[in-house]
Design an enzyme around this catalytic site. Structure first.
Site, PDB file in Angstrom:
ATOM      1  N   HIS A  27      -4.385   4.516   3.561  1.00  0.00           N
ATOM      2  CA  HIS A  27      -3.555   3.567   4.301  1.00  0.00           C
ATOM      3  C   HIS A  27      -4.454   2.388   4.686  1.00  0.00           C
ATOM      4  O   HIS A  27      -5.599   2.596   5.089  1.00  0.00           O
ATOM      5  CB  HIS A  27      -3.028   4.285   5.562  1.00  0.00           C
ATOM      6  CG  HIS A  27      -1.916   3.566   6.235  1.00  0.00           C
ATOM      7  ND1 HIS A  27      -2.099   2.378   6.888  1.00  0.00           N
ATOM      8  CD2 HIS A  27      -0.606   3.870   6.363  1.00  0.00           C
ATOM      9  CE1 HIS A  27      -0.941   1.981   7.394  1.00  0.00           C
ATOM     10  NE2 HIS A  27      -0.013   2.871   7.086  1.00  0.00           N
ATOM     11  N   ARG A  41       2.565  -5.248   9.484  1.00  0.00           N
ATOM     12  CA  ARG A  41       2.482  -6.172   8.342  1.00  0.00           C
ATOM     13  C   ARG A  41       3.878  -6.633   7.943  1.00  0.00           C
ATOM     14  O   ARG A  41       4.083  -7.786   7.596  1.00  0.00           O
ATOM     15  CB  ARG A  41       1.785  -5.492   7.160  1.00  0.00           C
ATOM     16  CG  ARG A  41       0.290  -5.335   7.369  1.00  0.00           C
ATOM     17  CD  ARG A  41      -0.387  -4.871   6.094  1.00  0.00           C
ATOM     18  NE  ARG A  41      -0.054  -3.503   5.753  1.00  0.00           N
ATOM     19  CZ  ARG A  41       0.491  -3.113   4.602  1.00  0.00           C
ATOM     20  NH1 ARG A  41       0.761  -3.984   3.675  1.00  0.00           N
ATOM     21  NH2 ARG A  41       0.755  -1.842   4.382  1.00  0.00           N
TER      22      ARG A  41
END
Ligand SMILES: Cc1cc2nc3c(=O)[nH]c(=O)nc-3n(C[C@H](O)[C@H](O)[C@H](O)COP(=O)(O)OP(=O)(O)OC[C@H]3O[C@@H](n4cnc5c(N)ncnc54)[C@H](O)[C@@H]3O)c2cc1C
Length: 542
Positions: free
Chosen positions: A204, A225
């Site tokens: 990740h 994000r």
């Protein structure tokens, strides 16, 4: 029935850590076909299609069972329908959740079910260290170590399920629960079950970077994000312009993670070896309202996510590879069943966010039903080999040893080797170096020193963990060497493209040849990638 848990029941492992949610098709316009295609495309088309088909078809029923039978309550629309949110890599809003505490809801309700059934014996803070086999190779239970008292118990069984959650804890930086050590994979391999696609480890991109803290690696979720969070390198440059100018920070997870890693490798990292994520431009009020958990987590170590950039970096998250199973969770070894992250093939080269907890509940349920059927008319196996007490001696050997190898130096070395050579960017020469190092660490680990006293001896637990982590590290590295292409989470800088052939990498223990490694073409039993339209920009999430 006996349930053996290395930690506390319902508290240990990763399912409790699930925030994002659970994928299941509940309503049109979503469809079973769409979920299957999303999962196969996300997995680089090397998934076992029968397992994917089973996962997707069974997930809606399991969600209803979790609610109606066990009392989970997921978030809803005002009209009472279960709320499903969009998740990366999915063509429809499919992810069921309970706020951002989905795993806690599921684990609390399932744990209640265990405690309320007197027929279930739960052995908490116990760990399985070896499987018992009969003369014909059938599994007949496990040797179990009581971590609190330091004694061993032989748990005999007609059918045995391994659901120990894999766990890429052999890497320097991890997001997963630290109690896991790929024990299930090592136990199954040792008992004779093949494993597949072990090279597929998901990283990740935004694990926390907190100097000298175990918080390093803990996730800051993808939603940051998605909401417009910017990634900046140590010079303040928004570096995704160089890696994916079209999608920028919303690019696929493997690509963003590799970009972060490359920035650090090439000397453009933040002061503590990461990059920065900045969401302050979204406005402090918005960030505090939308990402309450993340804001609180950052505040715990003195950072204000709502008002300033926070240091993050890639973190080892999930193992797609694991033990070969059929859709009933049976393995090649009689009497041995495997489910959840210990199993391979469901997620192929990359797992879609929300398919992890669907996997463990769907296949955990199937395994339970299959085992209940399987034991009917079968007697308890007669065990072969040394008596359980004899086997226990092997494991107690290091206790109180004064001279020998330094356990934590070996553990540190393994984590560094895996991070440097078998992490986000791999190359044949680095993989060969790693393989040599892993083999050496594996030879030296049994001779490590461990303080005396078996009760709650955490160094002894680390010694046991390290042997399984070394075994899994070897499988990951050797399989990564075998896969001379890049696909999904596996990136080879010496073979940056995906090959034309779709294949799986398998490893099994072979009495004469040690460990045998081979490849097999993927069986496209239901769909072929050239015959379906692929979803655009597949991304994989939590
Ligand atoms: C931070 C984080 C967030 C995530 N978010 C999501 C999400 O939003 N959606 C999603 O679908 N997936 C998510 N995942 C992935 C998901 O958590 C896993 O796919 C899933 O929980 C795996 O379930 P499991 O039952 O296989 O293993 P686990 O839930 O990890 O359970 C393994 C159990 O085995 C025990 N154990 C280990 N070794 C032994 C031994 N030797 N003897 C006895 N017991 C042992 C452990 O103590 C533990 O209790 C996330 C993962 C992480 C790390």
């Amino acid at each position: 029935m006996t349930v053996v848990v290395k930690g506390l029941l319902g508290r240990a492992g990763c399912t409790r850590m699930v925030q994002g949610g659970y994928n299941a098709v509940l309503a049109e316009p979503d469809s079973i076909d769409a979920h299957v295609v999303d999962t196969l495309a996300g997995g680089g088309w090397i998934n076992d299609q029968e397992l994917v088909w089973t996962l997707v078809n069974e997930a809606p029923g399991r969600v209803r069972e979790l609610e109606n039978r066990y009392g989970c309550f997921f978030d809803r629309h005002p009209d009472g329908r279960i709320h499903q949110k969009p998740f990366a890599g999915q063509t429809h809003d499919r992810t069921i959740h309970k706020g951002d505490l989905t795993g806690i809801e599921i684990m609390n309700r399932l744990t209640e079910q265990v405690w309320m059934r007197p027929s279930i014996r739960a052995l908490e803070e116990h760990r399985a260290v070896e499987l018992f086999l009969d003369g014909a190779g059938r599994v007949g239970g496990a040797l179990v170590l009581d971590i609190r008292r330091g004694g061993f118990t032989a748990v005999r069984s007609r059918a045995t399920l391994l659901a120990m959650g894999g766990g890429p804890t052999m890497y320097r930086v991890i997001a997963c629960s630290a109690d896991k050590a790929a024990d299930g994979i090592a136990l199954a391999l040792h008992a004779g079950a093949p494993v597949k696609d072990m090279e597929m480890v998901q990283f990740h991109p935004t694990g926390l970077v907190v100097p000298n803290s175990l918080m390093t690696g803990a996730l800051l979720e993808e939603g940051l994000r998605g909401a417009g969070g910017k990634l900046l390198n140590g010079t303040g440059e928004r570096f995704m312009t160089r890696y994916d100018p079209a999608r920028m920070e919303r690019s696929t997870r493997d690509l963003v993670a590799r970009a972060c890693f490359t920035e650090v490798q090439e000397g453009r990292g933040s002061p503590h070896g990461g990059v920065w994520i900045d969401v302050s431009h979204l406005g402090a009020k918005t960030v505090e309202a939308s990402f309450r958990g993340m804001v609180r987590r950052c505040r715990d170590f003195g950072r204000d996510l709502a008002r300033e950039p926070v240091e993050v970096g890639p973190t080892a998250h999930f193992m797609m590879g694991g033990v070969v199973i059929d859709p009933s969770c049976r393995t090649a070894v009689e009497g041995l069943f495997v489910a959840g992250e210990d199993a391979g093939g469901i997620h192929g080269a990359n797992r879609l966010g929300g398919n992890g907890v669907a996997d463990s509940t769907v296949f955990g349920g199937i395994a339970g039903d299959a085992m209940a059927d399987w034991i009917v008319g079968r007697a308890m196996p007669r065990l072969a080999g040394p008596a359980p007490e004899g086997a226990a001696e092997l494991f107690t050997a290091p206790l109180g040893r004064r001279e020998g190898e330094n356990l934590y130096a070996l553990q540190h070395r393994l984590r560094e080797v895996m991070w440097e050579h078998v992490g986000l960017i791999r190359h044949a020469s680095g993989l060969k170096t790693a393989l040599r190092e892993i083999e050496e660490i594996g030879q030296r680990t049994p001779a490590a020193t461990v303080p005396d006293g078996a009760a709650f001896n955490l160094a002894w637990q680390d010694w046991l963990n390290l042997q399984n982590q070394v075994a899994a590290a070897w499988l990951i590295t050797r399989s990564a060497l075998e896969r001379a292409e890049s696909r999904g989470s596996h990136f080879r800088s010496d073979h940056p493209e995906s090959g034309a052939e779709l294949y799986n990498v398998l490893v099994a223990s072979d009495e004469s040849a040690g460990l045998r490694v081979w490849t097999e073409p993927v069986r496209l039993s239901r769909l072929s990638p050239d015959r379906v339209s692929q979803p655009a920009g597949v991304e994989v999430g939590d």
